[in-house]
Design a protein around this motif. Structure first.
Motif, PDB file in Angstrom:
ATOM      1  N   LYS A 156      -2.971   2.183  -8.251  1.00 39.09           N
ATOM      2  CA  LYS A 156      -2.004   2.885  -9.286  1.00 39.09           C
ATOM      3  C   LYS A 156      -1.689   1.977 -10.277  1.00 39.09           C
ATOM      4  O   LYS A 156      -2.002   1.880 -11.288  1.00 39.09           O
ATOM      5  CB  LYS A 156      -0.775   3.590  -8.650  1.00 39.09           C
ATOM      6  N   GLN A 165      -0.038   1.235   0.883  1.00 42.15           N
ATOM      7  CA  GLN A 165      -0.153   0.063   0.051  1.00 42.15           C
ATOM      8  C   GLN A 165      -1.260   0.124  -1.080  1.00 42.15           C
ATOM      9  O   GLN A 165      -1.379  -0.371  -2.304  1.00 42.15           O
ATOM     10  CB  GLN A 165      -0.285  -1.388   0.784  1.00 42.15           C
ATOM     11  N   GLY A 201      -0.770   2.009  -4.035  1.00 38.57           N
ATOM     12  CA  GLY A 201       0.219   1.339  -5.012  1.00 38.57           C
ATOM     13  C   GLY A 201      -0.742   0.497  -5.567  1.00 38.57           C
ATOM     14  O   GLY A 201      -0.364   0.442  -6.951  1.00 38.57           O
ATOM     15  N   GLN A 202      -1.474  -0.321  -5.018  1.00 39.34           N
ATOM     16  CA  GLN A 202      -2.192  -1.075  -5.709  1.00 39.34           C
ATOM     17  C   GLN A 202      -3.292  -0.822  -6.726  1.00 39.34           C
ATOM     18  O   GLN A 202      -3.311  -1.142  -8.185  1.00 39.34           O
ATOM     19  CB  GLN A 202      -2.983  -2.189  -4.990  1.00 39.34           C
TER      20      GLN A 202
END
Lengths: 152, 173
Positions: free
Chosen positions: B129, B123, B126-127
């Motif tokens: 990115k 996660q 993802g953040q």
């Protein structure tokens, strides 16, 4: 003349792909395009071979431009569906915001990857499939070749 | 009926195929290890400069024959270079920052299987990115510092939405 044919057959490939994507929305878009682009490509080959006085460079140029256009289109439609930047730019909110729901982002990817046959979900565990093991092996070779693994 | 090629056509077609092969060999043997070809911007420039230079060089070569007759060979060269550069850059960026391949590599590192809790650690990837992509969009003038889309951002979204509609796809929203 061959230039016009290339443009027409590129448009035909995109239209056929759009049709296939709507006939079978759950299907793999790249495979659907390979089918549409391949059929249109065969049509282009047939048509340009019937043109009078076409030179070999014109024939080669027609095939190469058509292949380049197909590759560019595959790149574009896979890019718009998988790019984080595009997702931010096309977001429905008025302002572009970093989602705090990154858990959802991971879950969405995992669901997509299970549907694509890259991961198996068994008893709350994700497992690599034979196809994804091969992909990881190629990925690691290419990472070494491009030297992305330097300094990690 | 396909005509037989002239010697000029053959030279130009061989030159275009050779220049693509030469470009790749130069990267693989010499520039791959250089630090300045490790960023997205520099690797893109490496291909863009070559892509723009190639037709100019071929036009200069064709000047000795017949430039108009050489046009299909030059178009062939540009398409061939386009196929090569697009494939190269796709592979380069996929292996550098693909989220999906990153997940697969993460599962592979964990012995070929992982629990949702293991993958939950992704996660943060993802953040980060999303944050870096938002900063990139700002630098490109597509979004303002407050996150609203600029006119360029709204205009850039039109072809993207068209491609999305045409392929009946869905963005990652």
């Amino acid at each position: 003349m061959w230039g016009v044919l290339v443009i027409l057959y590129c448009l035909m490939a995109a239209c056929l792909h759009a049709g296939l994507a709507r006939l079978k929305p759950e299907g793999n878009r790249v495979q659907q395009f390979l089918l549409a682009g391949g059929a249109s490509g065969l049509g282009l080959l047939f048509n340009i071979s019937r043109l009078h006085d076409i030179t070999p460079p014109e024939w080669l140029a027609a095939i190469a431009v058509y292949a380049f256009a197909c590759e560019l289109y595959i790149f574009l439609f896979t890019f718009v569906t998988s790019s984080v930047s595009v997702a931010l730019l096309l977001g429905e909110k008025e302002a572009v915001t970093v989602s705090t729901n990154t858990r959802g982002m991971v879950e969405q990817r995992l669901t997509t990857m299970v549907a694509a046959g890259l991961l198996d979900r068994k008893a709350d565990r994700f497992q690599l499939t034979a196809r994804s093991r091969l992909m990881v092996a190629v990925y690691q070779i290419l990472r070494r070749f491009f030297r992305h693994d330097v300094g990690q | 009926m396909i005509q037989t090629p002239s010697s000029g056509d053959s030279v130009l077609c061989c030159l275009s195929a050779g220049s693509v092969g030469g470009h790749f060999l130069l990267y693989a043997t010499a520039f791959r290890r250089s630090t300045w070809l490790q960023t997205e911007r520099s690797i893109f420039a490496w291909h863009a400069i070559s892509y723009l230079l190639q037709p100019v060089v071929l036009m200069l070569v064709a000047w000795h024959w017949d430039l108009e007759a050489a046009l299909p060979s030059i178009i062939f060269a540009a398409a061939l270079h386009g196929i090569y550069s697009l494939s190269f850059l796709e592979l380069w960026s996929l292996t550098q920052g693909s989220y999906s391949l990153g997940i697969l590599a993460h599962v592979s590192k964990a012995g070929g299987h992982a629990t949702p809790a293991d993958l939950g650690r992704l996660q943060s990837v993802g953040q980060s990115k999303q944050s870096s992509r938002q900063a990139d969009l700002g630098r490109m003038g597509l979004v303002r510092p407050d996150g609203t889309r600029t006119l360029a951002g709204r205009l850039a979204a039109i072809p993207l939405r068209t491609i999305l509609w045409l392929s009946n796809g869905r963005s990652m929203n």
